[in-house]
Write a protein that holds these residues in place. Sequence first.
Motif, PDB file in Angstrom:
ATOM      1  N   THR A   1      13.907  14.626  -1.974  1.00 54.33           N
ATOM      2  CA  THR A   1      13.145  13.390  -2.159  1.00 54.33           C
ATOM      3  C   THR A   1      12.689  12.851  -0.812  1.00 54.33           C
ATOM      4  OG1 THR A   1      14.430  12.890  -4.122  1.00 54.33           O
ATOM      5  CG2 THR A   1      13.312  11.029  -3.071  1.00 54.33           C
ATOM      6  N   ALA A   2      11.451  12.388  -0.761  1.00 59.61           N
ATOM      7  CA  ALA A   2      10.953  11.805   0.489  1.00 59.61           C
ATOM      8  C   ALA A   2      10.040  10.625   0.188  1.00 59.61           C
ATOM      9  CB  ALA A   2      10.199  12.851   1.305  1.00 59.61           C
ATOM     10  N   ASP A   3       9.868   9.806   1.222  1.00 61.18           N
ATOM     11  CA  ASP A   3       8.872   8.743   1.202  1.00 61.18           C
ATOM     12  C   ASP A   3       7.591   9.337   1.761  1.00 61.18           C
ATOM     13  OD1 ASP A   3       9.595   6.205   0.312  1.00 61.18           O
ATOM     14  OD2 ASP A   3      10.958   5.957   2.013  1.00 61.18           O
ATOM     15  N   PHE A   4       6.597   9.530   0.916  1.00 66.36           N
ATOM     16  CA  PHE A   4       5.346  10.103   1.398  1.00 66.36           C
ATOM     17  C   PHE A   4       4.327   8.998   1.648  1.00 66.36           C
ATOM     18  CE2 PHE A   4       7.262  13.685  -0.891  1.00 66.36           C
ATOM     19  CZ  PHE A   4       7.104  14.698   0.039  1.00 66.36           C
ATOM     20  N   VAL A   5       3.498   9.172   2.670  1.00 61.33           N
ATOM     21  CA  VAL A   5       2.376   8.266   2.895  1.00 61.33           C
ATOM     22  C   VAL A   5       1.115   9.104   2.836  1.00 61.33           C
ATOM     23  CG1 VAL A   5       1.185   6.837   4.603  1.00 61.33           C
ATOM     24  CG2 VAL A   5       3.645   6.567   4.255  1.00 61.33           C
ATOM     25  N   GLY A   6       0.131   8.625   2.069  1.00 60.34           N
ATOM     26  CA  GLY A   6      -1.096   9.401   1.978  1.00 60.34           C
ATOM     27  C   GLY A   6      -2.168   8.628   1.251  1.00 60.34           C
ATOM     28  N   VAL A   7      -3.219   9.345   0.856  1.00 59.67           N
ATOM     29  CA  VAL A   7      -4.286   8.691   0.103  1.00 59.67           C
ATOM     30  C   VAL A   7      -4.262   9.231  -1.324  1.00 59.67           C
ATOM     31  CG1 VAL A   7      -5.683   8.490   2.194  1.00 59.67           C
ATOM     32  CG2 VAL A   7      -6.117  10.355   0.606  1.00 59.67           C
ATOM     33  N   GLU A   8      -4.704   8.408  -2.246  1.00 58.33           N
ATOM     34  CA  GLU A   8      -4.743   8.792  -3.657  1.00 58.33           C
ATOM     35  C   GLU A   8      -5.775   9.899  -3.835  1.00 58.33           C
ATOM     36  OE1 GLU A   8      -3.332   7.539  -6.490  1.00 58.33           O
ATOM     37  OE2 GLU A   8      -2.837   5.428  -6.163  1.00 58.33           O
ATOM     38  N   LEU A   9      -5.384  10.956  -4.544  1.00 60.11           N
ATOM     39  CA  LEU A   9      -6.295  12.081  -4.748  1.00 60.11           C
ATOM     40  C   LEU A   9      -7.317  11.785  -5.851  1.00 60.11           C
ATOM     41  CD1 LEU A   9      -7.223  14.935  -4.221  1.00 60.11           C
ATOM     42  CD2 LEU A   9      -5.295  15.788  -5.563  1.00 60.11           C
ATOM     43  N   ALA A  10      -6.893  11.079  -6.916  1.00 63.37           N
ATOM     44  CA  ALA A  10      -7.777  10.896  -8.071  1.00 63.37           C
ATOM     45  C   ALA A  10      -9.099  10.191  -7.704  1.00 63.37           C
ATOM     46  CB  ALA A  10      -7.046  10.157  -9.185  1.00 63.37           C
ATOM     47  N   PRO A  11      -9.063   9.027  -7.018  1.00 61.44           N
ATOM     48  CA  PRO A  11     -10.326   8.365  -6.700  1.00 61.44           C
ATOM     49  C   PRO A  11     -11.236   9.210  -5.811  1.00 61.44           C
ATOM     50  CG  PRO A  11      -8.447   7.159  -5.757  1.00 61.44           C
ATOM     51  CD  PRO A  11      -7.901   8.229  -6.628  1.00 61.44           C
TER      52      PRO A  11
END
Length: 509
Positions: free
Chosen positions: A289-299
């Motif tokens: 388990t990790a805390d991920f930071v990123g951008v939403e892929l769907a939009p």
Amino acid sequence: MAILVELLAIAAAVASGHLVAALVAPASSPFVAVGDAVVRLSPQPVVEFAKSAFGTADKPVLLAGIGVLLVLLGALAGLAARRRPAVGTAVVAALGLLAVAAVLTGPVPVATDLAAPVVALVVGVAVQRGLDRLARRHGGTRAGSGDGVPRRTVLAGASAAVAAGTLVAGGAGLALSSSGSGIAASRAALTGRLAAATLAETAPPVPASAAFPQLGTVPFVTPNADFYRIDVALTIPAVRAEDWSLRVHGRVGRELVLTVDDLLRRPLVQRTITMTCVSNTVGGNLVSTADFVGVELAPLLLEAGVDPSADQIVSTSRDGWTAGTPTATVLEPGRGALLALGMNGEALPVEHGFPVRMVVPGLYGYVSATKWLADIELTTFAARSVYWRDRGWAERAPIKTQCRIDAPVGFSKLPAGRVQVAGVAWAQPVGITAVEVRADDGPWVRAELATEVNPNTWRMWRAELDLSPGSHTLTARATDRRGLVQTDVRVDPIPDGATGWPSTIVTVV
Ligand SMILES: Nc1nc2c(c(=O)[nH]1)N[C@H]1C(S)=C(S)[C@@H](COP(=O)(O)O)O[C@H]1N2
Ligand SMILES: [Mo]
């Protein structure tokens, strides 16, 4: 002497190739490219065997094996060359051509990839011919070289020079390839930019009540160094964040090309997600388990304009590995699929996909979690197959509800009385609602569940069982929010994930 000539030629070729590769294209190192090709061409059972026999040491084992083969082949060729000198040159040339072929048939061949194997080929043949000629000039007699220097001295000098050059080139190549041509600096810079960025959505802090480490469960968030790692990359693709770009194409209205800067301009979200590998056996630890930071892929896909016929998203890694993800899953409201840049407060570690990877909650990694992401094509399941599907694994692979007993560890000797049992359970993306434990064929005892962090993460549990002296089998089973009780039917990981109840044998004294 012929054997030494042959081995020196091969060593010089490998070292010079590795140096050139480290300078222009790390994966094109002849040694590594041949190793990659072996992995590509290996039948599925062999790859599986290597993974199970050597675990993450499978790569060093393979490279060492190739090294041993090269030495044997060099020695044999040297023996043969005593009678037929051309054989010695031919073997070195053939090895060079093999490296060229390995690079050419590689995943994403570009022109610069050819530099290393071609240099290796030329250096290998030149050294072999040069030393061979020196060695033969006077037919093995002790006569001088003509200018008063004994032939043996000339030959020994030339050999020593080649050996020294090989060591220097190889050493420089290794130093360069391990320092990763600026990757460390690029990663540090991206870590800084992520730390300075304003997040559009932060993950709620994980409460202390989410885990029972005092009872022996793993920590809730897995430290990066302990996060399981699975990939088929012999060398980690080295892509600096500054050089990274992603092409989104195929069945879309408008193609997109995105850089890391483009991603950082979009809303950044932080999510705690438990990733799971389809190869995880019941009770195994290919889950973290990790805390991920990123951008939403769907939009992002919607901006590109996804054609309704495109039921599959094929994502390709910089090393050519591919995954096929159902478009509908990624576009599902609330699914939260990410193009991740950060992991547990840092830029992605290089072995976890730096600079950008995909993470789709609820799907096994092989159908969703492409590391070193390079390309996204909107296509159909009918039109395109991908890496593991080609090797017999399922086309679609949602994560199966599972649990694991972390404590007591198997074969413990415990004092009689009440025994604390604890572990983890997961059912992304719906979450866990119950875990039960029993001893032998006794009644199921409902475990106490730790605080749920979110349905896309694992959930810790604990229970107390009263055990009489003797040997006992402890078994656990989980229930997910759909109301589905984990099945006791045991199936292997292939083709779409293992099932069955985890159990542990303990002795009470
Ligand atoms: N480029 C690339 N990405 C990959 C893979 C791979 O072999 N190559 N393996 C996948 C598999 S099978 C899993 S389970 C996850 C593992 O991600 P991790 O190594 O960060 O835990 O990555 C996925 N992404
Ligand atoms: Mo996996």
